[in-house]
Design a protein around this motif. Sequence first.
Motif, PDB file in Angstrom:
ATOM      1  N   SER A 159       0.831  -1.206   0.000  1.00  0.00           N
ATOM      2  CA  SER A 159       0.000   0.000   0.000  1.00  0.00           C
ATOM      3  C   SER A 159       0.865   1.256   0.000  1.00  0.00           C
ATOM      4  CB  SER A 159      -0.950   0.000   1.195  1.00  0.00           C
ATOM      5  OG  SER A 159      -0.242   0.078   2.416  1.00  0.00           O
ATOM      6  N   TYR A 160       1.998   1.197   0.665  1.00  0.00           N
ATOM      7  CA  TYR A 160       2.928   2.335   0.619  1.00  0.00           C
ATOM      8  C   TYR A 160       3.413   2.568  -0.808  1.00  0.00           C
ATOM      9  CZ  TYR A 160       7.436   4.715   0.778  1.00  0.00           C
ATOM     10  OH  TYR A 160       8.491   5.563   0.522  1.00  0.00           O
ATOM     11  N   ALA A 161       3.821   1.508  -1.467  1.00  0.00           N
ATOM     12  CA  ALA A 161       4.359   1.637  -2.824  1.00  0.00           C
ATOM     13  C   ALA A 161       3.296   2.131  -3.804  1.00  0.00           C
ATOM     14  CB  ALA A 161       4.914   0.293  -3.284  1.00  0.00           C
ATOM     15  N   VAL A 162       2.086   1.627  -3.666  1.00  0.00           N
ATOM     16  CA  VAL A 162       1.001   2.007  -4.575  1.00  0.00           C
ATOM     17  C   VAL A 162       0.662   3.493  -4.442  1.00  0.00           C
ATOM     18  CG1 VAL A 162      -1.475   1.723  -5.008  1.00  0.00           C
ATOM     19  CG2 VAL A 162      -0.012  -0.290  -4.737  1.00  0.00           C
ATOM     20  N   LYS A 168       3.171  10.830  -0.681  1.00  0.00           N
ATOM     21  CA  LYS A 168       4.097   9.974   0.056  1.00  0.00           C
ATOM     22  C   LYS A 168       3.973  10.143   1.567  1.00  0.00           C
ATOM     23  CE  LYS A 168       8.082  13.125  -0.520  1.00  0.00           C
ATOM     24  NZ  LYS A 168       9.444  13.221  -1.115  1.00  0.00           N
ATOM     25  N   GLU A 169       3.630  11.336   2.024  1.00  0.00           N
ATOM     26  CA  GLU A 169       3.475  11.543   3.468  1.00  0.00           C
ATOM     27  C   GLU A 169       2.284  10.753   4.003  1.00  0.00           C
ATOM     28  OE1 GLU A 169       3.294  15.692   4.298  1.00  0.00           O
ATOM     29  OE2 GLU A 169       5.363  16.080   3.679  1.00  0.00           O
ATOM     30  N   LYS A 170       1.204  10.757   3.271  1.00  0.00           N
ATOM     31  CA  LYS A 170       0.031   9.979   3.662  1.00  0.00           C
ATOM     32  C   LYS A 170       0.326   8.483   3.560  1.00  0.00           C
ATOM     33  CE  LYS A 170      -4.901   9.405   2.625  1.00  0.00           C
ATOM     34  NZ  LYS A 170      -6.018   9.851   1.749  1.00  0.00           N
ATOM     35  N   ALA A 171       1.073   8.100   2.533  1.00  0.00           N
ATOM     36  CA  ALA A 171       1.378   6.688   2.315  1.00  0.00           C
ATOM     37  C   ALA A 171       2.247   6.101   3.419  1.00  0.00           C
ATOM     38  CB  ALA A 171       2.060   6.512   0.963  1.00  0.00           C
ATOM     39  N   ILE A 172       3.160   6.896   3.949  1.00  0.00           N
ATOM     40  CA  ILE A 172       4.110   6.399   4.942  1.00  0.00           C
ATOM     41  C   ILE A 172       3.511   6.394   6.344  1.00  0.00           C
ATOM     42  CG2 ILE A 172       5.192   8.601   5.567  1.00  0.00           C
ATOM     43  CD1 ILE A 172       7.137   5.377   4.895  1.00  0.00           C
ATOM     44  N   LEU A 173       2.473   7.206   6.586  1.00  0.00           N
ATOM     45  CA  LEU A 173       1.977   7.418   7.947  1.00  0.00           C
ATOM     46  C   LEU A 173       1.596   6.128   8.684  1.00  0.00           C
ATOM     47  CD1 LEU A 173       1.345   9.450  10.147  1.00  0.00           C
ATOM     48  CD2 LEU A 173      -0.933   9.756   9.126  1.00  0.00           C
ATOM     49  N   GLY A 188      11.867  -6.188  16.409  1.00  0.00           N
ATOM     50  CA  GLY A 188      12.654  -5.724  15.278  1.00  0.00           C
ATOM     51  C   GLY A 188      11.761  -5.515  14.067  1.00  0.00           C
ATOM     52  N   ILE A 189      12.208  -4.649  13.153  1.00  0.00           N
ATOM     53  CA  ILE A 189      11.380  -4.289  11.996  1.00  0.00           C
ATOM     54  C   ILE A 189      12.086  -4.620  10.692  1.00  0.00           C
ATOM     55  CG2 ILE A 189      10.168  -2.422  10.802  1.00  0.00           C
ATOM     56  CD1 ILE A 189      10.189  -0.897  13.497  1.00  0.00           C
ATOM     57  N   ASN A 190      11.443  -5.466   9.893  1.00  0.00           N
ATOM     58  CA  ASN A 190      11.820  -5.700   8.502  1.00  0.00           C
ATOM     59  C   ASN A 190      10.710  -5.138   7.621  1.00  0.00           C
ATOM     60  OD1 ASN A 190      13.985  -7.134   9.563  1.00  0.00           O
ATOM     61  ND2 ASN A 190      13.077  -9.143   9.163  1.00  0.00           N
ATOM     62  N   ALA A 191      10.955  -5.060   6.331  1.00  0.00           N
ATOM     63  CA  ALA A 191       9.922  -4.563   5.417  1.00  0.00           C
ATOM     64  C   ALA A 191      10.152  -5.139   4.031  1.00  0.00           C
ATOM     65  CB  ALA A 191       9.932  -3.034   5.356  1.00  0.00           C
ATOM     66  N   GLY A 192       9.062  -5.271   3.285  1.00  0.00           N
ATOM     67  CA  GLY A 192       9.207  -5.749   1.923  1.00  0.00           C
ATOM     68  C   GLY A 192       7.896  -5.808   1.167  1.00  0.00           C
ATOM     69  N   HIS A 193       7.976  -5.729  -0.119  1.00  0.00           N
ATOM     70  CA  HIS A 193       6.946  -5.858  -1.145  1.00  0.00           C
ATOM     71  C   HIS A 193       6.812  -4.540  -1.909  1.00  0.00           C
ATOM     72  CE1 HIS A 193       3.875  -8.570  -2.852  1.00  0.00           C
ATOM     73  NE2 HIS A 193       3.387  -7.420  -3.332  1.00  0.00           N
ATOM     74  N   ASP A 194       7.270  -4.564  -3.149  1.00  0.00           N
ATOM     75  CA  ASP A 194       7.175  -3.436  -4.078  1.00  0.00           C
ATOM     76  C   ASP A 194       8.020  -2.227  -3.689  1.00  0.00           C
ATOM     77  OD1 ASP A 194       5.540  -4.908  -5.691  1.00  0.00           O
ATOM     78  OD2 ASP A 194       3.673  -3.974  -5.051  1.00  0.00           O
ATOM     79  N   ASP A 196      11.251  -0.049  -4.200  1.00  0.00           N
ATOM     80  CA  ASP A 196      12.072   0.098  -5.396  1.00  0.00           C
ATOM     81  C   ASP A 196      12.965   1.330  -5.274  1.00  0.00           C
ATOM     82  OD1 ASP A 196      10.479   2.361  -5.988  1.00  0.00           O
ATOM     83  OD2 ASP A 196       9.153   1.217  -7.312  1.00  0.00           O
ATOM     84  N   LEU A 197      13.661   1.660  -6.350  1.00  0.00           N
ATOM     85  CA  LEU A 197      14.611   2.771  -6.319  1.00  0.00           C
ATOM     86  C   LEU A 197      13.932   4.125  -6.147  1.00  0.00           C
ATOM     87  CD1 LEU A 197      17.209   1.727  -9.060  1.00  0.00           C
ATOM     88  CD2 LEU A 197      17.555   1.796  -6.571  1.00  0.00           C
ATOM     89  N   GLN A 198      12.652   4.208  -6.435  1.00  0.00           N
ATOM     90  CA  GLN A 198      11.941   5.474  -6.281  1.00  0.00           C
ATOM     91  C   GLN A 198      11.447   5.695  -4.848  1.00  0.00           C
ATOM     92  OE1 GLN A 198      11.370   3.511  -9.293  1.00  0.00           O
ATOM     93  NE2 GLN A 198      12.996   4.900  -9.947  1.00  0.00           N
ATOM     94  N   ASN A 199      10.994   4.635  -4.200  1.00  0.00           N
ATOM     95  CA  ASN A 199      10.331   4.833  -2.905  1.00  0.00           C
ATOM     96  C   ASN A 199      11.133   4.335  -1.703  1.00  0.00           C
ATOM     97  OD1 ASN A 199       9.868   1.953  -2.625  1.00  0.00           O
ATOM     98  ND2 ASN A 199       8.057   2.156  -3.931  1.00  0.00           N
ATOM     99  N   LEU A 200      12.247   3.661  -1.922  1.00  0.00           N
ATOM    100  CA  LEU A 200      12.968   3.029  -0.822  1.00  0.00           C
ATOM    101  C   LEU A 200      13.604   4.032   0.126  1.00  0.00           C
ATOM    102  CD1 LEU A 200      14.087   0.562   0.640  1.00  0.00           C
ATOM    103  CD2 LEU A 200      15.968   0.511  -1.024  1.00  0.00           C
ATOM    104  N   GLN A 201      14.260   5.052  -0.409  1.00  0.00           N
ATOM    105  CA  GLN A 201      14.979   5.988   0.451  1.00  0.00           C
ATOM    106  C   GLN A 201      14.035   6.700   1.420  1.00  0.00           C
ATOM    107  OE1 GLN A 201      16.825   9.799  -1.047  1.00  0.00           O
ATOM    108  NE2 GLN A 201      18.691   8.735  -0.438  1.00  0.00           N
TER     109      GLN A 201
END
Length: 240
Positions: A159-162, A168-173, A188-194, A196-201
């Motif tokens: 949902s963050y990536a979409v 992006k502020e609403k997506a990350i909240l 501990g926190i891991n993350a994954g799914h979609d 990419d180079l645009q949204n990872l940083q």
Amino acid sequence: MSLAKLSVNINKIATLRNSRGGNNPNVLQIALDCERFGAQGITVHPRPDERHIRYQDVYDLKGQIQTEFNIEGNCQEEKFVELVLTNKPTQVTLVPDALGQITSNHGWDTIKHQNYLQDIIAVFKQEGIRVSIFVDPNPEMVEAAKTTGTDRIELYTESYAVNYHQDKEKAILPYVKASEMANKVGLGINAGHDLDLQNLQYFAQNIPGLLEVSIGHALICDALYLGLENTIQRYLYQLK
């Protein structure tokens, strides 16, 4: 600086190999090259139909991987549990997949399945395997995850990536709130799914305590244009 490690999911390499038979591309060699190019972990997600990673791949990789080895999958499948216990990876990530599911699309209901998760997580931890469970960015589910005995959660980031490019502020909240709860209860926190180079940083910069991201599809797609070594370096740069 982010402390998050990059674990490269090599399922898509196996998909390409399986489409022609034989051993080209060589899944084991690609995994070793990913490590050599800077990846700090290798992730695989075997499924019962072996449409990408095969069970034998897991055995082959276990003997050669020098960084962290993460096996994802559906712990309700008896063969998956046996595979993990035999190979004893650094980490097992438990995902509530259905049979025949194309890709993971939701996290655990850690309240409804609390007792089951407590039992299966104890099986893996008894063998010294770190456990992470797939969860949606819901503080209530994160808080309940603590009661299961898991070491980490993996935030499901579709949902963050979409929504990243729209707001992006609403997506990350929701992910910020979920990560704050994880930090509060000591997960501990891991993350994954979609990712990419645009949204990872942006994600890495805003998630306190992020330890690991698992990235496969986007990374392999980027490697078709940028080359594998260059692509891995670019993803690592996004995490700094």
